[in-house]
Scaffold this motif. Structure first.
Motif, mmCIF file in Angstrom:
data_model
loop_
_atom_site.group_PDB
_atom_site.id
_atom_site.type_symbol
_atom_site.label_atom_id
_atom_site.label_comp_id
_atom_site.label_asym_id
_atom_site.label_seq_id
_atom_site.Cartn_x
_atom_site.Cartn_y
_atom_site.Cartn_z
ATOM 1 N N LEU A 13 -2.587 -8.142 -7.168
ATOM 2 C CA LEU A 13 -2.071 -7.488 -6.208
ATOM 3 C C LEU A 13 -2.145 -6.051 -5.891
ATOM 4 N N TYR A 14 -2.350 -5.140 -6.960
ATOM 5 C CA TYR A 14 -2.463 -3.887 -7.068
ATOM 6 C C TYR A 14 -3.817 -3.475 -6.603
ATOM 7 N N GLN A 15 -4.679 -4.187 -7.206
ATOM 8 C CA GLN A 15 -6.115 -4.022 -6.939
ATOM 9 C C GLN A 15 -6.432 -4.265 -5.738
ATOM 10 N N GLU A 16 -5.979 -5.410 -4.940
ATOM 11 C CA GLU A 16 -5.908 -5.843 -3.548
ATOM 12 C C GLU A 16 -5.752 -4.874 -2.622
ATOM 13 N N ALA A 17 -4.354 -4.097 -3.040
ATOM 14 C CA ALA A 17 -3.821 -2.911 -2.136
ATOM 15 C C ALA A 17 -4.807 -1.806 -2.169
ATOM 16 N N ARG A 86 -0.559 1.078 0.688
ATOM 17 C CA ARG A 86 0.454 -0.070 0.128
ATOM 18 C C ARG A 86 1.045 0.270 -0.836
ATOM 19 N N LEU A 87 2.494 -0.051 -0.855
ATOM 20 C CA LEU A 87 3.126 -0.376 -2.127
ATOM 21 C C LEU A 87 3.562 -1.811 -2.324
ATOM 22 N N CYS A 104 4.744 -14.130 -4.793
ATOM 23 C CA CYS A 104 5.525 -13.749 -3.760
ATOM 24 C C CYS A 104 5.772 -12.201 -4.094
ATOM 25 N N SER A 105 5.848 -11.395 -3.267
ATOM 26 C CA SER A 105 6.004 -9.946 -3.411
ATOM 27 C C SER A 105 6.355 -9.358 -2.301
ATOM 28 N N ALA A 106 6.931 -7.961 -2.383
ATOM 29 C CA ALA A 106 7.405 -7.287 -1.245
ATOM 30 C C ALA A 106 6.506 -6.292 -1.079
ATOM 31 N N PHE A 107 6.278 -5.608 0.081
ATOM 32 C CA PHE A 107 5.562 -4.654 0.334
ATOM 33 C C PHE A 107 6.183 -3.632 1.480
ATOM 34 N N ILE A 108 5.626 -2.396 1.311
ATOM 35 C CA ILE A 108 5.718 -1.441 2.566
ATOM 36 C C ILE A 108 4.217 -0.955 2.787
#
Length: 158
Positions: A13-17, A86-87, A104-108
């Motif tokens: 997810l961090y790589q995608e962001a 993205r965070l 699942c994750s939360a994002f801002i």
């Protein structure tokens, strides 16, 4: 067969962001399975995306078309392109079996374009599949917290 760990999911997810923030779309699409779906429902969690209106409901060919328009310079809604950051947080493995997982994750997501700042928040739901020796994204659903409000110019990839 491998089972996805939370640490591995976070790395993906961090790589995608990072790839999306840097507009490295071809690298991002390499993270997707060929049958991947990218979905942003409107009006809550969304029902059946084939039966209801969505903000975005794209398969990989549609995503590649979207990316080609963004890269062409003729996508006036993204000229100049948005600066985004993205965070990602609260990453949880919802379900995991051999070679498949639901995360699942939360994002801002912060956006700056032409001096205007916007912030989007919500929940990501990723379905991951182990394929070709690595975990890939088989589906990405971005449930925006404000998806029942008017959202103008959502022309970047959430």
């Amino acid at each position: 067969m491998p089972t996805l760990s939370r640490s591995q999911a976070e790395d993906i997810l961090y790589q995608e962001a990072s790839l999306l923030d840097d507009r490295r779309y071809s690298e991002w699409t390499s993270m997707l399975t060929e049958d991947a779906i990218y979905w942003i429902p409107c009006n809550g969690d969304g029902g059946d995306p084939k039966q209801t209106i969505s903000l975005v409901y794209d398969d990989v060919p549609k995503l590649r078309d979207r990316i080609a328009r963004l890269a062409s310079g003729i996508a006036h809604a993204q000229s100049p392109p948005s600066i985004t950051k993205r965070l990602i947080s609260n990453v949880q493995i919802e379900d995991s079996a051999e070679s498949i997982a639901a995360v699942c994750s939360a994002f801002i997501m912060y956006e700056l374009r032409r001096g205007r700042e916007r912030v989007f928040a919500g929940r990501y739901e990723h379905r991951m599949r182990f394929e070709d020796g690595r975990w890939k994204i088989a589906a990405k659903k971005a449930v925006l917290a404000n998806n029942d409000e008017v959202i103008d110019n959502l022309t970047f990839i959430v």
